[in-house]
Design an enzyme around this catalytic site. Structure first.
Site, PDB file in Angstrom:
ATOM      1  N   ASP A 132      39.644  52.213  34.687  1.00 20.71           N
ATOM      2  CA  ASP A 132      40.402  52.570  35.881  1.00 20.71           C
ATOM      3  C   ASP A 132      40.183  54.060  36.177  1.00 20.71           C
ATOM      4  O   ASP A 132      39.048  54.499  36.309  1.00 20.71           O
ATOM      5  CB  ASP A 132      41.885  52.208  35.647  1.00 20.71           C
ATOM      6  CG  ASP A 132      42.797  52.472  36.820  1.00 20.71           C
ATOM      7  OD1 ASP A 132      42.758  51.695  37.786  1.00 20.71           O
ATOM      8  OD2 ASP A 132      43.543  53.470  36.774  1.00 20.71           O
ATOM      9  N   HIS A 173      42.833  43.220  36.006  1.00 19.77           N
ATOM     10  CA  HIS A 173      42.528  44.645  35.997  1.00 19.77           C
ATOM     11  C   HIS A 173      42.558  45.256  34.601  1.00 19.77           C
ATOM     12  O   HIS A 173      41.782  46.155  34.295  1.00 19.77           O
ATOM     13  CB  HIS A 173      43.534  45.377  36.891  1.00 19.77           C
ATOM     14  CG  HIS A 173      43.281  46.848  36.989  1.00 19.77           C
ATOM     15  ND1 HIS A 173      42.156  47.366  37.586  1.00 19.77           N
ATOM     16  CD2 HIS A 173      44.005  47.914  36.544  1.00 19.77           C
ATOM     17  CE1 HIS A 173      42.190  48.688  37.522  1.00 19.77           C
ATOM     18  NE2 HIS A 173      43.295  49.045  36.889  1.00 19.77           N
TER      19      HIS A 173
END
Length: 314
Positions: free
Chosen positions: A108, A290
């Site tokens: 991320d 994610h």
């Protein structure tokens, strides 16, 4: 299920006039460093499933809570969280340990910092592994305006920049519920209703998908953000346009060996131009959302170790 008590104790390290809280494994493997960089709103703890396996494979594993997180420094100035400072901290860590370079792994926002390391400090980077976030091409439009054009003014990254302090206060006031609703699996990361995604997640009773973290694991994050608050980590987003300007005159091509790991269920799109900017990249996709290395810890670790072994042999 991982026992948080098994996570190593940290060391506080002075870097560039600030302090970083750093966790390590495989200290006996001096000379073969790998640096793991967490995302938002994360913690070094997000790499708990990979650290020992990497140490067992012969790496000195260095996992910082980056500035703004945990017990690391939280400068008041927003500009203190731009890509120059974030990558400078990693260079400072290498200097502290006496390393010329290292393998850098990021998830991320941590992936964004790792890509930035290759752009701003290419000689300090041995190899790159990025999870979730591919290389972000610097176009002709500053990033916040670009995101607003495609995602609208209610996108959380736009909101963070246009409405300073609003989301921070909501997330601080609903800390544990926000983190529990955000860290989900088996469904794409979507808001419970249209609008400011992160604020809605903080206020919603629940969210789609299954909880990713046990109560004990969630408490690690909850305690960390009780200490730090969210403003310093959100300041990373408030430097998107500053970073765009910083990178204006930087060669955008990254020639380092790289591995890109996508989550098939992630809402972050795959980059169609990745190989144009990172020609020596290998790409892997896992059946994950994610939070790839936490949702699919064994598969993620296996992919990382296999790629490192292959690239070492090449």
């Amino acid at each position: 299920m991982f026992n948080p008590n098994d996570f190593p104790s940290p060391t506080l390290i002075a870097v560039n006039g600030e302090t970083l809280e750093v966790f390590e494994a495989g200290k006996e493997n001096a000379g073969n460093p790998i640096v793991l960089c967490h995302g938002w709103p994360g913690h070094a703890f997000s790499w708990r499933h990979q650290m020992q396996a990497l140490a067992d494979a012969g790496y000195h594993v260095i996992v910082p809570n980056q500035r703004g997180y945990g017990r690391s420094s939280r400068p008041a100035e927003v500009a203190a969280y731009d890509i120059t400072h974030l990558t400078g901290d990693l260079v400072g860590l290498l200097d502290h340990f006496g390393y010329d370079d290292a393998v850098f792994v990021g998830h991320d926002w941590g992936a964004n910092v790792v890509w930035g390391m290759a752009l701003l400090h290419p000689t300090r980077v041995r190899k790159i592994i990025a999870l979730a976030l591919p290389y972000q091409e610097r176009g002709e439009t500053p990033w916040v305006a670009l995101i607003e054009t495609f995602m609208g003014p209610d996108n959380y990254m736009v909101h963070f920049n246009r409405k300073a302090g609003v989301a921070d206060a909501v997330l601080d006031a609903n800390r544990r519920r926000f983190l529990q609703n955000l860290y989900r699996k088996n469904e794409p990361l979507l808001p419970p209703e249209p609008g400011m995604m992160m604020i809605n997640l903080a206020l919603a009773e629940t969210a789609a998908g299954d909880p990713l973290l046990s109560d004990d694991e969630l408490s690690v994050l909850d305690t960390a953000f009780e200490t730090s608050g969210f403003t310093s980590s959100i300041s990373w987003y408030r430097n998107l346009d500053r970073n765009w300007h910083v990178l204006a005159d930087v060669d955008p091509i990254i020639l380092h060996p790289a591995l890109m790991i996508y989550g098939e269920r992630d809402v972050i799109p795959k980059s169609p131009s990745l190989r144009d900017f990172v020609p020596n990249v290998d790409v892997v996709s896992l059946d994950a959302g994610h939070w790839i290395q936490e949702e699919k810890p064994e598969e993620t670790t296996q992919e990382i170790l296999a790629w490192l072994a292959h690239s070492n042999a090449s």
